[in-house]
Design a protein around this motif. Structure first.
Motif: not given
Length: 77
Positions: A40-44
């Motif tokens: 849901s969190i880009p790059d994480r």
């Protein structure tokens, strides 16, 4: 349901696998890790700890080139 609430990021996965965070990111980009459970969190990306319970990394095996050489054996170039 405590497992559903706890998610691992790169640092926790790296610690679990005994590798660096950079190596963990590299494995993720090569597709050598299980699919993240939360993106849901880009790059994480984040994973449930249970995702790694029965997961085995590909290519794990004995590295004879890393074994210590006897003191009498000359190093190879």
């Amino acid at each position: 349901m405590a497992d559903d609430q706890q998610l691992w990021g790169y640092a926790e996965v790296a610690a679990h696998l005994g590798i660096s965070v950079g190596a963990t990111r590299s494995r993720k980009s090569r597709g050598a890790l299980p699919a993240p459970d939360d993106e849901s969190i880009p790059d994480r990306p984040r994973w449930k700890p249970s995702t790694f319970t029965n997961w085995k990394p590909r290519g794990q095996g004995y590295r004879s080139d890393l074994a210590a050489r006897p003191a009498t054996e000359p190093p190879t170039a």
